[in-house]
Write an enzyme that holds these catalytic residues in place. Structure first.
Site, PDB file in Angstrom:
ATOM      1  N   HIS A 261       0.849  -1.194   0.000  1.00  0.00           N
ATOM      2  CA  HIS A 261       0.000   0.000   0.000  1.00  0.00           C
ATOM      3  C   HIS A 261       0.887   1.248   0.000  1.00  0.00           C
ATOM      4  O   HIS A 261       1.186   1.793  -1.048  1.00  0.00           O
ATOM      5  CB  HIS A 261      -0.938  -0.044   1.213  1.00  0.00           C
ATOM      6  CG  HIS A 261      -1.950   1.063   1.257  1.00  0.00           C
ATOM      7  ND1 HIS A 261      -2.384   1.707   0.132  1.00  0.00           N
ATOM      8  CD2 HIS A 261      -2.622   1.634   2.299  1.00  0.00           C
ATOM      9  CE1 HIS A 261      -3.283   2.620   0.467  1.00  0.00           C
ATOM     10  NE2 HIS A 261      -3.434   2.604   1.773  1.00  0.00           N
ATOM     11  N   HIS A 307      -3.356  -0.067 -11.497  1.00  0.00           N
ATOM     12  CA  HIS A 307      -4.168   0.559 -10.458  1.00  0.00           C
ATOM     13  C   HIS A 307      -5.418  -0.278 -10.250  1.00  0.00           C
ATOM     14  O   HIS A 307      -5.935  -0.898 -11.179  1.00  0.00           O
ATOM     15  CB  HIS A 307      -4.544   1.993 -10.864  1.00  0.00           C
ATOM     16  CG  HIS A 307      -5.101   2.806  -9.757  1.00  0.00           C
ATOM     17  ND1 HIS A 307      -6.444   2.836  -9.476  1.00  0.00           N
ATOM     18  CD2 HIS A 307      -4.502   3.618  -8.846  1.00  0.00           C
ATOM     19  CE1 HIS A 307      -6.644   3.642  -8.444  1.00  0.00           C
ATOM     20  NE2 HIS A 307      -5.494   4.124  -8.038  1.00  0.00           N
ATOM     21  N   ASP A 362       2.596   6.376  -7.697  1.00  0.00           N
ATOM     22  CA  ASP A 362       3.747   5.851  -6.968  1.00  0.00           C
ATOM     23  C   ASP A 362       4.992   5.738  -7.847  1.00  0.00           C
ATOM     24  O   ASP A 362       6.108   5.683  -7.334  1.00  0.00           O
ATOM     25  CB  ASP A 362       3.420   4.484  -6.369  1.00  0.00           C
ATOM     26  CG  ASP A 362       2.335   4.564  -5.311  1.00  0.00           C
ATOM     27  OD1 ASP A 362       2.400   5.496  -4.485  1.00  0.00           O
ATOM     28  OD2 ASP A 362       1.422   3.728  -5.320  1.00  0.00           O
TER      29      ASP A 362
END
Length: 426
Positions: A261, A307, A362
Site C-alpha cells: 500500500h 491501479h 507511486d
C-alpha cells in the site's frame, strides 16, 4: 469560517441521506461474488464517500473537481474543499491558516518519546505512536465523557482534526530530523503556508522554493482517494465505534505502512536504481525494453504501474511527471522513470492480462523525493500519511455529521458458503 460553513451544509446532507433511506432503503446497489468474498471485496460498492471519486477513465475528482484543476491550490484550500465542497475565499483561507498556526505547538513529551524509542524503529511506527500519545488531549474524548449530544459529534471531531493537522507536519519533519539527521527539529515559521512550512522544517539541502512547490503538489494529489482504500477504510471502521480521531488516524497510518500500500513509491525508486546499476547509467529505450521483458518473464511485477480502479492514465502521475520534467530533467533516475513510462505500457498491453498498463502516482512521487535529497526511502510512506490526514479527517467529520452507525458487516463460514452454493447450483 470552516465550522460555520459546515454548520450550514450539514443539515442539507442529513436531509439528503434521510430522504434516500426513507424512499429507497431496500433497493440493492451491488452484488457480491464468491471471488470478491475471497479477494478483498475488490470492486464492491459498499461505502458512500462524497469527498472524492475515482473515475476509471478520467481519474481522481475531489468534490466534483478534477485533480488537474487543483494542483496549484494550497493544501489548506483542499482540506476546506474536502470538508465543505467549496474552495475557500481569501478570508476563509486566512482564518483556517491562522487557526492551524495557533495549534501547531507540539508538546515536549512528543519529542521525548521520539528520542527514547529504539533507534531502528520504523518512522511510520514512530508517527503512529505520537498520534496515540496525544490522544488524551482529544476534544471528542473529553466532551463525549461529559455527554456530548450525537448531533454535535462532528464539531468535536473537527476540533481534533484541526489540532492534528496543525501538529502533524511539525512532528513528521521532527521525526525525519531526529531519526536520520541527528538534528533538532526546526520550529515552524509564521509566514509560510502548511505545505511550505513542512518542506522548510525537513531541512533538506535543496532548492527550497522548488521543493516547497513540489511538496504542495504532493500533498494535494495524495490528499484523498475515495473511501475504500486500506488507509481511509481502516480509519472509518475504527471511528464508527466512536473512537476519536487520534485512534482513527493512527489505525489508517498503520494500514498505510503495509508494503503493498504505502510503500509502493519506494519500490519504484529501488527499481529505477536497479536499472541504473545494471546499465551503469541510463539505458536506451531498446535496452530498457529487453530488460523489462526479461524481468516480467521471471514472474516479477513492475512497481508503479497499474491501479485497482483506473483503466487509463493516472492524472496525478501526469501532473507530477510534467513538473519533474521542468525541475529534474537532468536527474538520471527521473530519466529512467521517464523511459519506463514510455516503454512499459506497450509491453503490458501485449501481455493482455493487465487491466491498467499505465504508470500510477507511486511511479513518480518517490523518484522526485529522491531527486530533492530525501534518500531515506522508508520515510516516504510517512509523507503519504501526512497528506492522507486531510482526506481521513474530512471523511470522518462528514461521517460524524451524518451520525453513521458502527460498521458491522456479516461474515459466513466456508461451510455455510459451500452449502449455499450447492443449493444455488443444484
Amino acid at each position: 469560517m470552516l465550522k460555520k460553513r459546515l454548520q450550514q451544509r450539514i443539515p442539507q446532507w442529513r436531509r439528503e441521506m434521510q430522504a434516500l433511506l426513507q424512499h429507497h432503503a431496500r433497493i440493492p446497489v451491488d452484488a457480491v461474488t464468491v471471488e470478491q468474498l475471497y479477494r478483498g471485496l475488490r470492486g464492491v460498492r459498499s461505502l458512500v464517500c462524497d469527498t472524492s471519486f475515482v473515475d476509471p477513465q478520467k481519474g481522481l475528482f475531489i468534490r466534483g473537481r478534477h485533480i488537474s484543476e487543483l494542483t496549484e491550490r494550497l493544501p489548506e484550500e483542499i482540506f476546506f474543499l474536502l470538508c465543505t465542497g467549496e474552495i475557500p475565499d481569501s478570508r476563509a483561507l486566512k482564518q483556517l491558516q491562522a487557526e492551524l498556526r495557533e495549534r501547531q505547538q507540539v508538546p515536549d513529551y512528543i519529542w521525548r518519546i521520539i528520542r527514547n524509542l529504539p533507534k531502528d524503529s520504523q518512522p511510520m511506527a514512530i508517527f503512529s505512536i505520537c498520534l496515540l500519545a496525544m490522544e488524551h488531549e482529544s476534544v471528542f474524548l473529553n466532551q463525549y465523557r461529559r455527554g456530548l449530544p450525537r448531533e454535535k459529534h462532528w464539531e468535536a471531531t473537527l476540533e481534533d482534526a484541526l489540532t492534528i493537522l496543525a501538529r502533524a507536519p511539525v512532528i513528521v519533519a521532527g521525526i525525519y530530523r531526529i531519526k536520520y539527521r541527528n538534528a533538532v527539529p526546526l520550529p515552524p515559521r509564521s509566514d509560510l503556508d502548511w505545505g511550505s512550512n513542512f518542506a522548510y522544517m525537513l531541512g533538506l539541502e535543496t532548492d527550497l522554493p522548488i521543493f516547497q512547490e513540489y511538496i504542495r503538489k504532493y500533498l494535494v494529489v495524495h490528499s484523498d482517494h475515495e473511501g475504500g482504500n486500506v488507509t481511509v477504510n481502516s480509519s472509518r471502521i475504527v471511528n464508527s465505534a466512536l473512537s476519536d480521531l487520534y485512534f482513527s488516524i493512527s489505525a489508517g497510518v498503520n494500514g498505510l505502512a503495509g508494503p503493498i500500500h504505502g510503500m509502493a513509491n519506494q519500490e519504484s525508486v529501488q527499481f529505477a536504481r536497479k536499472i541504473f546499476e545494471h546499465f551503469q547509467g541510463v539505458p536506451s529505450d531498446e535496452q530498457l525494453e529487453r530488460f523489462v521483458w526479461d524481468y516480467l518473464e521471471q514472474r516479477k511485477i513492475i512497481p508503479g504501474f497499474g491501479h485497482a480502479v483506473l483503466r487509463d492514465q493516472d492524472p496525478r502521475f501526469l501532473v507530477l511527471h510534467q513538473f519533474g520534467k521542468q525541475v529534474a530533467g537532468e536527474n538520471e533516475l527521473f530519466q529512467i522513470l521517464d523511459a519506463l513510462s514510455r516503454v512499459v505500457p506497450p509491453i503490458l498491453k501485449k501481455i493482455g492480462k493487465v487491466k491498467d498498463p499505465y504508470p500510477n502516482i507511486d511511479a513518480i512521487s518517490g523518484v522526485l523525493l529522491y531527486h530533492f535529497g530525501m534518500r531515506e526511502m522508508d520515510f516516504y510512506p510517512v509523507l503519504f500519511a501526512l497528506a492522507q490526514i486531510m482526506g481521513i479527517s474530512a471523511q470522518l467529520i462528514v461521517s460524524r455529521a451524518l451520525m453513521l452507525p458502527i460498521f458491522r458487516p456479516r461474515s459466513v463460514t466456508t461451510g455455510w458458503l459451500k452449502e449455499y452454493l450447492r443449493q444455488q447450483t443444484g
